[in-house]
Each structure stands twice: as C-alpha cells, then as structure tokens.
Design an enzyme around this catalytic site. Structure first.
Site, short mmCIF file in Angstrom:
data_model
loop_
_atom_site.label_atom_id
_atom_site.label_comp_id
_atom_site.label_asym_id
_atom_site.label_seq_id
_atom_site.Cartn_x
_atom_site.Cartn_y
_atom_site.Cartn_z
N ASN A 1 0.52 -1.50 -0.38
CA ASN A 1 0.66 0.24 0.37
C ASN A 1 1.01 1.32 -0.28
OD1 ASN A 1 -2.73 -1.57 0.17
ND2 ASN A 1 -2.60 -1.72 2.02
N ALA A 2 1.95 1.02 0.64
CA ALA A 2 2.74 2.64 0.17
C ALA A 2 3.43 2.27 -0.88
CB ALA A 2 4.41 2.23 1.61
N THR B 1 2.34 1.77 -3.53
CA THR B 1 1.33 2.33 -4.47
C THR B 1 0.48 3.22 -4.27
OG1 THR B 1 -0.26 0.39 -4.25
CG2 THR B 1 -1.48 2.17 -4.54
N ASP C 1 4.07 1.33 -9.90
CA ASP C 1 2.73 0.19 -10.31
C ASP C 1 3.02 -1.41 -10.64
OD1 ASP C 1 -0.24 -0.14 -10.69
OD2 ASP C 1 -0.48 -0.24 -12.36
N ASP D 1 4.05 -2.68 -6.30
CA ASP D 1 3.33 -2.77 -5.30
C ASP D 1 2.51 -4.45 -5.18
OD1 ASP D 1 1.71 -2.83 -7.31
OD2 ASP D 1 0.31 -1.14 -6.62
N ARG E 1 3.09 -10.05 -4.02
CA ARG E 1 3.61 -11.54 -3.53
C ARG E 1 4.86 -11.72 -2.95
NH1 ARG E 1 2.71 -9.41 -9.32
NH2 ARG E 1 4.95 -8.97 -10.05
N ASP F 1 -5.15 0.29 -4.43
CA ASP F 1 -4.70 0.51 -6.48
C ASP F 1 -5.41 0.71 -7.15
OD1 ASP F 1 -2.64 -0.36 -7.94
OD2 ASP F 1 -3.65 -2.26 -8.09
N ASP G 1 -5.16 4.26 -9.05
CA ASP G 1 -5.32 3.72 -10.90
C ASP G 1 -5.56 5.27 -11.32
OD1 ASP G 1 -2.96 2.28 -10.69
OD2 ASP G 1 -3.99 0.87 -11.42
#
Length: 203
Positions: A29-30, A32, A66, A69, A74, A87, A91
């Site tokens: 999240n950071a 992103t 992008d 993240d 993963r 995310d 975007d």
C-alpha cells in the site's frame, strides 16, 4: 493486452525488487500511494507549465511503482482486498491527473483544441474502460481484455508527451487521437464481453 504478454517477463525483474522492499518494511500500500502521489504531482506540476520532457521522465519513474506494489504483495504471500481496491482507485486518480494535465497543456498552453478534445476523450475512455470491468466483476460477470488497457494508455500518452517535449512535431496529437480511437473501441469490446458473459451465465 500488454498485461497478458509481458507479465511474466516483467515479474522476473520486479519480484526480486519487491522481496527487497518487503524485507525493509515497505508495504504494498505504501508503494501504491507513493507511486500515485508522484505521478499526480509530476503531471500537475510539469505538464501545464509546458515542461513535457521533464514531466515525462518524472511520471514514468513513478508509474513504474505500479509494477512494484504487486511484486511486494506477492513477496508477502498475498495481497489484501483493501489493497486491491486502493490500487484500482489510485490508478484512476493517476490516470485522471495525467490526461487532465495533457488536456490543459493542449487547450491552454498550445492552443490546440483538436488535441485537447482527443485528450478529454482519452480521459473519459480510461475511466469508463476501468468502470465497465469493475462493475461487471461486482455483478459476477467478466469484462477482461481490449486493445488499450492501462499499460498501453500510459505508454502511448508518455511517448507522445516525451517526443513533443523533444521537439518532434505532432507526436502528441497523433498519440492522443490514436489513444482516443482505441479507447472508444476498448469500451465497446468490454461491453460486448459483458454481454457475452451474461448470455453464457443465463444459458
């Protein structure tokens, strides 16, 4: 389209970086949020001022976040539902800032109304393409694919701004009109895909 063919090759590069970031306490999240903030600030600061090449470099750097993240997610084992929503939302914000800034440059700085119109069509198209997929998935249908997904939109737009910033005439005009046309086609493709999915489920 590029997402299908390039995902494996890109993952081989980004996954080790994602593992490295995760070991240092960086969350998906950071990544992103940093990528989105950088993209938005780069687009809003450089493009309306006519600094197209510098803006392209800055935006491209942060757009690459992008890819990271997902790699960090993963590496952590799995992403979260909140992360997926964050995310997708980020975007849309980044896309809106980029194409709005391009439209501003076309209309106000370059006084190029046709290119500005194409940028606005591309802006709306980008939002609708993503919305159709999200709305379809929310109702249990599918709407994948299409000629220009996010990767293609970003590449076309940034190639156009970068070449224009280097002095190549009509590069952005061509990129925007191609993108606008392909965006309209992609919206139609996704609606057709939703219709097909609905018929298959009904049958």
């Amino acid at each position: 389209m590029l997402n299908i063919f390039a995902r494996a090759s890109v993952s081989r590069v980004t996954d080790p970086v994602g593992t490295w970031l995760l070991r240092r306490g960086v969350t998906p999240n950071a990544v992103t949020i940093i990528g989105t903030a950088g993209t938005v600030l780069g687009a809003l600061w450089f493009l309306p001022r006519g600094q197209l090449f510098a803006g392209t470099l800055v935006i491209t750097f942060f757009v690459l976040f992008d890819l990271l993240d997902g790699a960090v997610a993963r590496a952590s084992g799995a992403g979260t539902r909140f992360g997926a929503v964050l995310d997708a939302s980020c975007d849309r914000i980044a896309d809106g800032a980029l194409f709005a800034s391009i439209a501003w440059w076309c209309l106000i700085v370059a006084d190029d109304r046709p290119a500005g119109a194409a940028a606005l069509v591309a802006l709306v198209g980008a939002q609708v393409i993503s919305y159709v997929k999200a709305r379809a998935e929310a109702t249990g249908l599918t709407a994948d694919g299409g000629l220009v997904e996010r990767a293609e939109r970003m590449i076309l737009a940034l190639v156009g701004t970068g070449l224009t910033g280097l002095g190549v005439p009509y590069a952005l005009d061509v990129a925007l009109w191609v993108l606008a046309l392909l965006a309209v086609i992609t919206v139609a493709q996704r609606i057709v895909a939703v219709h097909r999915s609905a018929k298959e489920q009904a049958g």
